[in-house]
Design an enzyme around this catalytic site. Structure first.
Site, PDB file in Angstrom:
ATOM      1  N   ARG A   1      12.721  10.121  -1.727  1.00 34.00           N
ATOM      2  CA  ARG A   1      12.678   8.871  -0.966  1.00 34.00           C
ATOM      3  C   ARG A   1      11.205   8.501  -0.797  1.00 34.00           C
ATOM      4  O   ARG A   1      10.324   9.278  -1.150  1.00 34.00           O
ATOM      5  CB  ARG A   1      13.421   8.941   0.366  1.00 34.00           C
ATOM      6  CG  ARG A   1      13.468  10.210   1.107  1.00 34.00           C
ATOM      7  CD  ARG A   1      12.164  10.694   1.679  1.00 34.00           C
ATOM      8  NE  ARG A   1      11.445   9.681   2.429  1.00 34.00           N
ATOM      9  CZ  ARG A   1      10.149   9.682   2.616  1.00 34.00           C
ATOM     10  NH1 ARG A   1       9.390  10.639   2.101  1.00 34.00           N
ATOM     11  NH2 ARG A   1       9.553   8.749   3.315  1.00 34.00           N
TER      12      ARG A   1
ATOM     13  N   ALA B   1       8.755   4.705  -1.018  1.00 33.78           N
ATOM     14  CA  ALA B   1       8.655   3.634  -2.020  1.00 33.78           C
ATOM     15  C   ALA B   1       7.998   4.073  -3.341  1.00 33.78           C
ATOM     16  O   ALA B   1       8.535   3.838  -4.428  1.00 33.78           O
ATOM     17  CB  ALA B   1       7.898   2.461  -1.413  1.00 33.78           C
TER      18      ALA B   1
ATOM     19  N   GLN C   1      12.075  11.212   9.314  1.00 33.15           N
ATOM     20  CA  GLN C   1      11.087  11.535   8.264  1.00 33.15           C
ATOM     21  C   GLN C   1       9.726  11.901   8.858  1.00 33.15           C
ATOM     22  O   GLN C   1       8.958  12.651   8.253  1.00 33.15           O
ATOM     23  CB  GLN C   1      10.906  10.350   7.311  1.00 33.15           C
ATOM     24  CG  GLN C   1      12.119  10.015   6.472  1.00 33.15           C
ATOM     25  CD  GLN C   1      12.974   8.933   7.092  1.00 33.15           C
ATOM     26  OE1 GLN C   1      13.079   8.845   8.322  1.00 33.15           O
ATOM     27  NE2 GLN C   1      13.609   8.111   6.280  1.00 33.15           N
TER      28      GLN C   1
ATOM     29  N   ASP D   1       7.312  -0.569   2.173  1.00 40.33           N
ATOM     30  CA  ASP D   1       8.244  -0.509   1.048  1.00 40.33           C
ATOM     31  C   ASP D   1       8.235  -1.796   0.244  1.00 40.33           C
ATOM     32  O   ASP D   1       8.678  -1.821  -0.898  1.00 40.33           O
ATOM     33  CB  ASP D   1       9.655  -0.238   1.574  1.00 40.33           C
ATOM     34  CG  ASP D   1       9.692   1.101   2.289  1.00 40.33           C
ATOM     35  OD1 ASP D   1       9.916   2.110   1.629  1.00 40.33           O
ATOM     36  OD2 ASP D   1       9.433   1.130   3.502  1.00 40.33           O
TER      37      ASP D   1
ATOM     38  N   ASN E   1       8.863  -2.262   6.259  1.00 39.86           N
ATOM     39  CA  ASN E   1       8.657  -0.803   6.342  1.00 39.86           C
ATOM     40  C   ASN E   1       9.774  -0.200   7.180  1.00 39.86           C
ATOM     41  O   ASN E   1      10.631  -0.925   7.716  1.00 39.86           O
ATOM     42  CB  ASN E   1       7.277  -0.488   6.946  1.00 39.86           C
ATOM     43  CG  ASN E   1       6.880   0.967   6.727  1.00 39.86           C
ATOM     44  OD1 ASN E   1       7.042   1.492   5.630  1.00 39.86           O
ATOM     45  ND2 ASN E   1       6.400   1.634   7.759  1.00 39.86           N
ATOM     46  N   LYS E   2       9.755   1.112   7.305  1.00 43.20           N
ATOM     47  CA  LYS E   2      10.820   1.847   8.003  1.00 43.20           C
ATOM     48  C   LYS E   2      11.117   1.241   9.372  1.00 43.20           C
ATOM     49  O   LYS E   2      10.209   0.843  10.097  1.00 43.20           O
ATOM     50  CB  LYS E   2      10.390   3.313   8.135  1.00 43.20           C
ATOM     51  CG  LYS E   2      11.372   4.253   8.778  1.00 43.20           C
ATOM     52  CD  LYS E   2      12.754   4.172   8.213  1.00 43.20           C
ATOM     53  CE  LYS E   2      12.829   4.461   6.732  1.00 43.20           C
ATOM     54  NZ  LYS E   2      14.156   4.128   6.156  1.00 43.20           N
TER      55      LYS E   2
HETATM   56  O1  MRU Z   1      14.083   5.496   3.809  1.00 42.88           O
HETATM   57  P1  MRU Z   1      12.843   6.110   3.238  1.00 42.88           P
HETATM   58  O2  MRU Z   1      12.503   7.443   3.765  1.00 42.88           O
HETATM   59  O3  MRU Z   1      12.802   6.039   1.740  1.00 42.88           O
HETATM   60  O4  MRU Z   1      11.760   5.132   3.785  1.00 42.88           O
HETATM   61  C1  MRU Z   1      10.818   4.586   3.026  1.00 42.88           C
HETATM   62  C2  MRU Z   1       9.548   5.063   3.494  1.00 42.88           C
HETATM   63  O5  MRU Z   1       9.082   6.029   2.942  1.00 42.88           O
HETATM   64  C3  MRU Z   1       8.906   4.488   4.657  1.00 42.88           C
HETATM   65  O6  MRU Z   1       9.372   3.250   5.027  1.00 42.88           O
HETATM   66  C4  MRU Z   1       7.420   4.536   4.496  1.00 42.88           C
HETATM   67  O7  MRU Z   1       6.819   4.260   5.699  1.00 42.88           O
HETATM   68  C5  MRU Z   1       6.937   3.566   3.470  1.00 42.88           C
HETATM   69  S1  MRU Z   1       5.641   4.200   2.558  1.00 42.88           S
HETATM   70  C6  MRU Z   1       6.417   4.738   1.120  1.00 42.88           C
END
Ligand code: MRU
Length: 367
Positions: A57, A59, A205, A246, A257-258
């Site tokens: 997982r 981005a 995470q 993302d 983002n998350k």
């Molecule tokens: O759902 P995930 O764990 O794949 O979430 C994506 C992310 O990794 C986060 O949103 C992160 O902050 C973005 S940076 C790749």
């Protein structure tokens, strides 16, 4: 980055490719921090499933996985007909694209692999070019993260207290990470600082992955409940926020983002704390015109209604936390508007979110 397992330290990438067996090799992130294990996906469909099920997982990491998955699909094709090959590739592309919807990196990565493959005159040439392009994408993500570290190191002064959300570390990319890159650079420069890792419910995470990464790297840190950030900010205990993304819109500067990122950005503005977003160029979406159009993944209600953990005996288990008859909403991401963001930290430097479009030539954008 280096991983210590059973008194041994070894360098790993989050995602790599074994050309001999045509397998994508992934760190099984659902088991971390309790167990370090590699898994191999034997074909592009299994690779897409690994993205959907979040074995891998983040981005940049799913971008590299999709690129390798596409190359894997190309190399599994038997035959010499270009038309049949391209039909097969379209199926692989769509399968990998649909594995998760919000991050744009997988699409950007696969478009690039396809563009480079097109130079091949035969199926065999395209197969070779596909793997070379996927390897190039993975290497480029690492180079971008390192450049982000060089630009971002100035943000972390000696004694700084940095808040980060979710995991935008090396597990979310191929190596190094984006939000963590300035931290590693500051550590290398001998600076002392402390990181607060938001727990990041519902999948945690921050508590599991970012905390594990920082512990492996010997960086001072603490996990905080998502609800604690406002209190710490109000007491002057946070100097800076750095998160990943993302999908960042090149036209508007909006940042997906998350889930929970937007809340932290609002809080940071209220307390006059600079809020930065760190991204490789593959996270920029130059086409989309509004953050409202970003496809926000709705995940299973069970994630919100309970939690995964590891028992004393080392077994991964789910426990129900919420009232048994209640349902839940579970949007995986949110969108932060540009006015809440002090800067977008990129491999080409730090930009105001609304200035991305003006600087698109330096940022790999359209003419
Ligand atoms: O759902 P995930 O764990 O794949 O979430 C994506 C992310 O990794 C986060 O949103 C992160 O902050 C973005 S940076 C790749």
């Amino acid at each position: 980055m280096n991983v210590k397992t059973r008194n041994r330290t070894r360098h790993y990438r989050t995602v790599s490719f074994d050309a001999r067996t045509n397998a994508v090799v992934l760190i099984e992130q659902r088991l971390l921090p309790h167990r370090f294990q590699l898994v191999r996906t034997p074909d592009y469909r299994a690779t897409a499933r690994a993205i959907t099920e979040m074995i891998v997982r983040g981005a940049g990491a799913i971008g590299a996985t999709a690129a390798y998955g596409l190359a894997q699909g190309a190399r599994a094709f038997h035959g010499a007909g270009l038309a049949a090959f391209e039909r097969h590739m379209e199926k692989a592309f769509q399968t990998l694209k649909e594995a998760r919807p919000t991050a744009v990196d997988p699409v950007n990565a696969m478009v690039e692999v396809r563009r480079k493959m097109a130079a091949g005159q035969t199926v065999a040439e395209r197969q070779t070019l596909a793997l070379a392009a996927a390897e190039h994408f993975a290497d480029e993500v690492v180079a971008h993260c390192e450049a982000i570290g060089r630009h971002g190191v100035k943000l972390i002064r000696d004694g700084a207290r940095v808040l980060t959300h979710c995991n935008a570390g090396w597990l979310a990319f191929v190596d190094v990470g984006t939000a963590t890159a300035p931290m590693y650079a500051a550590q290398a420069a001998g600076r002392k600082f402390h990181v607060f890792c938001d727990e990041t419910r519902p999948r945690c995470q921050g508590a599991s992955l970012t905390a594990w990464e920082l512990a492996q790297q010997g960086i001072s840190h603490e996990v905080i409940a998502d609800n604690a950030a406002g209190f710490l900010m109000s007491r002057g205990e946070v100097d800076l926020v750095i998160v990943g993304s993302d999908r960042t819109l090149g036209r508007t500067g909006e940042v997906a983002n998350k889930i929970g990122t937007y809340t932290k950005a609002v809080l940071a503005q209220r307390h006059d704390i600079p809020f930065y977003v760190a991204i490789p160029l593959s996270t920029i979406d130059w086409n989309m015109k509004s953050g409202r159009d970003i496809p926000i993944e709705e995940r299973h209600a069970d994630e919100t209604l309970g939690a995964w953990g590891v028992t004393r005996r080392g077994r991964r288990e789910y426990v129900r936390v919420a009232n048994p008859t209640s349902g839940a909403r579970n949007p995986g991401f949110d969108v932060t508007p540009p006015e809440l963001i002090a800067g977008i930290l990129t491999p080409a430097g730090i930009f105001k979110p609304r200035e991305l479009w003006r600087h698109r030539a330096r940022l790999g954008g359209p003419a």
